[in-house]
Design a protein around this motif. Sequence first.
Motif, PDB file in Angstrom:
ATOM      1  N   ASP A  71     -49.708 -36.551   7.218  1.00 32.88           N
ATOM      2  CA  ASP A  71     -48.432 -36.958   7.819  1.00 32.88           C
ATOM      3  C   ASP A  71     -47.308 -36.861   6.797  1.00 32.88           C
ATOM      4  O   ASP A  71     -46.223 -36.367   7.088  1.00 32.88           O
ATOM      5  CB  ASP A  71     -48.529 -38.397   8.340  1.00 32.88           C
ATOM      6  N   ARG A  72     -47.627 -37.340   5.600  1.00 28.01           N
ATOM      7  CA  ARG A  72     -46.601 -37.337   4.567  1.00 28.01           C
ATOM      8  C   ARG A  72     -46.199 -35.897   4.217  1.00 28.01           C
ATOM      9  O   ARG A  72     -45.014 -35.564   4.101  1.00 28.01           O
ATOM     10  CB  ARG A  72     -47.143 -38.050   3.320  1.00 28.01           C
ATOM     11  N   ALA A  73     -47.207 -35.028   4.071  1.00 27.89           N
ATOM     12  CA  ALA A  73     -46.932 -33.645   3.705  1.00 27.89           C
ATOM     13  C   ALA A  73     -46.083 -32.966   4.781  1.00 27.89           C
ATOM     14  O   ALA A  73     -45.134 -32.239   4.498  1.00 27.89           O
ATOM     15  CB  ALA A  73     -48.249 -32.898   3.503  1.00 27.89           C
ATOM     16  N   MET A  74     -46.433 -33.249   6.038  1.00 24.36           N
ATOM     17  CA  MET A  74     -45.691 -32.647   7.152  1.00 24.36           C
ATOM     18  C   MET A  74     -44.246 -33.144   7.164  1.00 24.36           C
ATOM     19  O   MET A  74     -43.312 -32.382   7.393  1.00 24.36           O
ATOM     20  CB  MET A  74     -46.362 -33.011   8.482  1.00 24.36           C
ATOM     21  N   ALA A  75     -44.084 -34.432   6.920  1.00 25.87           N
ATOM     22  CA  ALA A  75     -42.738 -35.010   6.922  1.00 25.87           C
ATOM     23  C   ALA A  75     -41.897 -34.387   5.816  1.00 25.87           C
ATOM     24  O   ALA A  75     -40.728 -34.049   6.004  1.00 25.87           O
ATOM     25  CB  ALA A  75     -42.824 -36.522   6.755  1.00 25.87           C
ATOM     26  N   ARG A  76     -42.531 -34.204   4.664  1.00 25.15           N
ATOM     27  CA  ARG A  76     -41.799 -33.612   3.537  1.00 25.15           C
ATOM     28  C   ARG A  76     -41.372 -32.179   3.879  1.00 25.15           C
ATOM     29  O   ARG A  76     -40.242 -31.784   3.620  1.00 25.15           O
ATOM     30  CB  ARG A  76     -42.676 -33.615   2.277  1.00 25.15           C
ATOM     31  N   PRO A 124     -39.563 -35.636  -6.074  1.00 22.92           N
ATOM     32  CA  PRO A 124     -41.000 -35.570  -6.345  1.00 22.92           C
ATOM     33  C   PRO A 124     -41.764 -36.681  -5.615  1.00 22.92           C
ATOM     34  O   PRO A 124     -41.331 -37.819  -5.566  1.00 22.92           O
ATOM     35  CB  PRO A 124     -41.077 -35.779  -7.855  1.00 22.92           C
ATOM     36  N   GLY A 125     -42.867 -36.284  -5.032  1.00 20.43           N
ATOM     37  CA  GLY A 125     -43.721 -37.245  -4.349  1.00 20.43           C
ATOM     38  C   GLY A 125     -45.149 -36.752  -4.482  1.00 20.43           C
ATOM     39  O   GLY A 125     -45.382 -35.540  -4.563  1.00 20.43           O
ATOM     40  N   ILE A 126     -46.084 -37.694  -4.525  1.00 15.84           N
ATOM     41  CA  ILE A 126     -47.467 -37.274  -4.739  1.00 15.84           C
ATOM     42  C   ILE A 126     -48.132 -36.973  -3.409  1.00 15.84           C
ATOM     43  O   ILE A 126     -48.154 -37.802  -2.512  1.00 15.84           O
ATOM     44  CB  ILE A 126     -48.246 -38.343  -5.518  1.00 15.84           C
ATOM     45  N   VAL A 127     -48.594 -35.746  -3.292  1.00 16.98           N
ATOM     46  CA  VAL A 127     -49.388 -35.349  -2.131  1.00 16.98           C
ATOM     47  C   VAL A 127     -50.650 -34.699  -2.686  1.00 16.98           C
ATOM     48  O   VAL A 127     -50.582 -33.845  -3.560  1.00 16.98           O
ATOM     49  CB  VAL A 127     -48.618 -34.355  -1.233  1.00 16.98           C
ATOM     50  N   GLN A 128     -51.782 -35.155  -2.182  1.00 17.84           N
ATOM     51  CA  GLN A 128     -53.050 -34.621  -2.681  1.00 17.84           C
ATOM     52  C   GLN A 128     -53.180 -33.144  -2.283  1.00 17.84           C
ATOM     53  O   GLN A 128     -52.702 -32.735  -1.219  1.00 17.84           O
ATOM     54  CB  GLN A 128     -54.217 -35.405  -2.081  1.00 17.84           C
ATOM     55  N   SER A 165     -54.446 -34.694  -7.565  1.00 19.03           N
ATOM     56  CA  SER A 165     -53.208 -35.446  -7.363  1.00 19.03           C
ATOM     57  C   SER A 165     -52.059 -34.624  -7.909  1.00 19.03           C
ATOM     58  O   SER A 165     -52.032 -34.309  -9.093  1.00 19.03           O
ATOM     59  CB  SER A 165     -53.268 -36.756  -8.145  1.00 19.03           C
ATOM     60  N   VAL A 166     -51.136 -34.265  -7.045  1.00 15.44           N
ATOM     61  CA  VAL A 166     -50.031 -33.413  -7.495  1.00 15.44           C
ATOM     62  C   VAL A 166     -48.694 -34.031  -7.080  1.00 15.44           C
ATOM     63  O   VAL A 166     -48.535 -34.458  -5.940  1.00 15.44           O
ATOM     64  CB  VAL A 166     -50.161 -31.989  -6.893  1.00 15.44           C
ATOM     65  N   ALA A 167     -47.783 -34.104  -8.033  1.00 13.89           N
ATOM     66  CA  ALA A 167     -46.421 -34.558  -7.720  1.00 13.89           C
ATOM     67  C   ALA A 167     -45.603 -33.320  -7.372  1.00 13.89           C
ATOM     68  O   ALA A 167     -45.389 -32.454  -8.212  1.00 13.89           O
ATOM     69  CB  ALA A 167     -45.814 -35.274  -8.910  1.00 13.89           C
ATOM     70  N   TRP A 168     -45.187 -33.249  -6.113  1.00  9.35           N
ATOM     71  CA  TRP A 168     -44.494 -32.048  -5.628  1.00  9.35           C
ATOM     72  C   TRP A 168     -42.994 -32.277  -5.530  1.00  9.35           C
ATOM     73  O   TRP A 168     -42.556 -33.329  -5.085  1.00  9.35           O
ATOM     74  CB  TRP A 168     -44.986 -31.676  -4.234  1.00  9.35           C
ATOM     75  N   SER A 169     -42.238 -31.237  -5.941  1.00 10.25           N
ATOM     76  CA  SER A 169     -40.810 -31.191  -5.603  1.00 10.25           C
ATOM     77  C   SER A 169     -40.634 -29.987  -4.696  1.00 10.25           C
ATOM     78  O   SER A 169     -41.157 -28.913  -4.994  1.00 10.25           O
ATOM     79  CB  SER A 169     -39.960 -30.990  -6.856  1.00 10.25           C
ATOM     80  N   THR A 170     -39.937 -30.188  -3.617  1.00 13.49           N
ATOM     81  CA  THR A 170     -39.810 -29.101  -2.649  1.00 13.49           C
ATOM     82  C   THR A 170     -38.343 -28.860  -2.360  1.00 13.49           C
ATOM     83  O   THR A 170     -37.589 -29.814  -2.178  1.00 13.49           O
ATOM     84  CB  THR A 170     -40.554 -29.467  -1.347  1.00 13.49           C
TER      85      THR A 170
END
Lengths: 601, 210
Positions: free
Chosen positions: A291-296, A308-312, A322-327
């Motif tokens: 859900d979090r990944a989709m929302a991002r 940056p937010g952590i999405v596995q 564990s990866v901190a992503w910036s999109t």
Amino acid sequence: MSSAACLMLGLVSLTLWLRGSRQDQYLLAATMALAAGASAMTELSLAHAADIARYEAVMDLQILAVFVIVVSLVWFVYVHLGTAPKRLAQVITVLWTVHVAAHYLVPGGAVFSEITSLERVRAPWGEMFTLARGPVSPWRVPADAASLLVLLYLLLASVRAWRAGSRQRAAVIGGGSVLFIVLGGIHTPLVDEGIVHTPYMISFAFLAVVMAVTYQLVEEVLRAGRYSREMAMRDERWQQLLGGLPLLVARRDATGRIQDANAAMLDATGYSKEELVGQHFAQLVPKADMDRAMARFGRAMKGDAEAPGIVQLLAKDGSTRSVAWSTMPLKDADSRIIGALSVGLDLTEQERAEAEIERSRREMDRLSRMMLLGEFSAGLAHELSQPLAAILSNAQAARRFLAKPSPDMDEVRAIVDDIIADDKRAGDVIHALRVMLRQDHARSGSADLSAAVRTASSLLAGELRSHHVALVLRLDEHARPVPGDGVQIQQVVMNLMLNAVRAMEQVTPARRELTITSRVSDDGVVVSVADRGPGIASEVLPTMFEPFVTSRGGGLGMGLAICRRIVAGRGGRIWAENRQGGGATVHFSLPLATTGRVEDA
Amino acid sequence: MSEQAATVLVVDDDPSLCRSLQRLLASAGHRVETFTSAADVLRRGFADEPACLVLDLAMPGMDGLELQSRLTELGWDPEIVFLSGHAEVPSSVQAMKAGAVDFLTKPVDEAALLSAVSEALARHRERLAAQRETAEASSRLAELTPREREVAALVVQGRRNKEIAFELGIAEKTVKVHRGRVMEKTGARSTAELVQLWLLVPPGGDGSAS
């Protein structure tokens, strides 16, 4: 000949317009070139016109062609250089339109009021050609004025472009305009007035301008080509850089399919580039984070860069990282969002190291609790032997009562009740002990401070007894939960209690009183452990909570340091002071736990 | 000698342990009182009764050893059986030196406890009997006149009547009369009994006070 050249150049520009990005400047250049070609042909026709009627008919066409050339030139310069004054371009357009309109509306036309005769003239280079003769039309004025304005306009635009740094464009356009002015703007009126005896050569002027313009455009197309090659090289360098970068980089299209990924991304996922490209990113996200990944991704598609937010990241082999992503959204030239670029920092190793540190910290905590236990093991044995002794004596008494001819069953029942109570008491001590020595303790959650103090007291009851220490508990009845694990708070209390007991070893037993007070306020809880020992020497007070500072032999000096770490880890504070009337008090404060807090892994 | 009622005083700050020991001792026929602090024992005080303390060594406030020495200071000296959570050698040595009957570790077995308590009570009875005899002897000796006392002092030294007469400067016949009165007043049936009685009463603590 110049007509053919113009037509060709016009075709070049038209092609550029059609194949290129359909920019207005190409269309204007093409129009100008084609009109210049037409103008060259009409000029030729004029030079060989046989009668006045024919001459006038051709003249009608030529005026139109020149009009188109001038207007396209003006607007081409306006678009191409971006530095030309728009108002001036509009004025020129209007003047020339007036001239052309007048030509078709006024009897005789806007060049001559009337063509009285045709003259065959020999050009300086020997060619024979036709020139019209007649009174000059007053409607020539707008066109002549416009020609001067064009000169002014081109010079202004060139100078401004030069100053703005577009030197090549300025030179080409400026140079072309000078030729145009010399050949067209000055020569043509001279011919019209009969001062110079040459055919009109305005098409040569236009040829020069068209060549200049076309050269400019072709040059730019070539430059764009070079630029795109450069970009390709730069892109390659980017790819190399991204390849070597320890960051995960992935590009997704607007539907979320992966279009590109760097080597680190491939490493982390375990997929080859061929496998990864074309996959939907959802396949790289474990369910819990979906859900979090989709929302991002959704937000990125709306044009917002994602902090940056952590999405596995779910790897091919099923493991997660564990990866901190910036999109950030990717846009095309028209600012339409065509996908998203994500850069990720792989925190897996870091988290593993942190977990390792946490694990050794817990181990150290446990060891310190075992050491603590060692300090009061004698007292603990006493505390356990007490209920066991009572149980044994009760059981033996019961056996004796039951052996009597008429046993007092009420007495026996009371004995059994006592046995049960004592057994539970011993069980509680053992349970508290087991909890204390358990390996893992929750870092979060909330604890009942009063319960922790009571458990600490029950574990230390034997120690207090054997040291003849009377315990006074003054616990605030408005118990409010404090953050963290009860066992660790109990550990703090036990450390402080044991220190107090040790401090009172040298004072007379009647004075050995240990008081534990708790006060609850909205700011938090303050617990005070007070003894009646000799107090703390003033030089020790500032450092007593540092590790390895000890005032008694045999101690490692870790107890208070551990207390401080536990208390500070919960946002609290620990401090000490001497009491009036002798003795020392160690206080520690803890903030209240935020109620209704949910475990957040 | 008739058996005087004996009391066992159980002293432990743990009420549950107190109760269990009380039951065990009561089941063996003892009269038991329980105390949860040494101070309560001191407040109770002692009469001339056979008594024994079953005393916990480690208690908050005054501990067992301290109570033992306070009782001795006060002249109350019931026999003491110590109980301890674990065998502490220095404490047990001190307790035994100060006259404790036994030093038992918890949990204590009934047989060990009951025999220790019995022994303690027997000892206390004996001691009380001896004390009574001494008191009786000194009260008898107190009845002697100064001259009779002088004669008795010399008799117990083994002097003959003639020697006593010479020593005191009186007639041998008079010595015989005094000697007869001494034997009569003290109730001693032989010189040996008189000697025994004389030794029970500390020298100087005798009838000179009266």
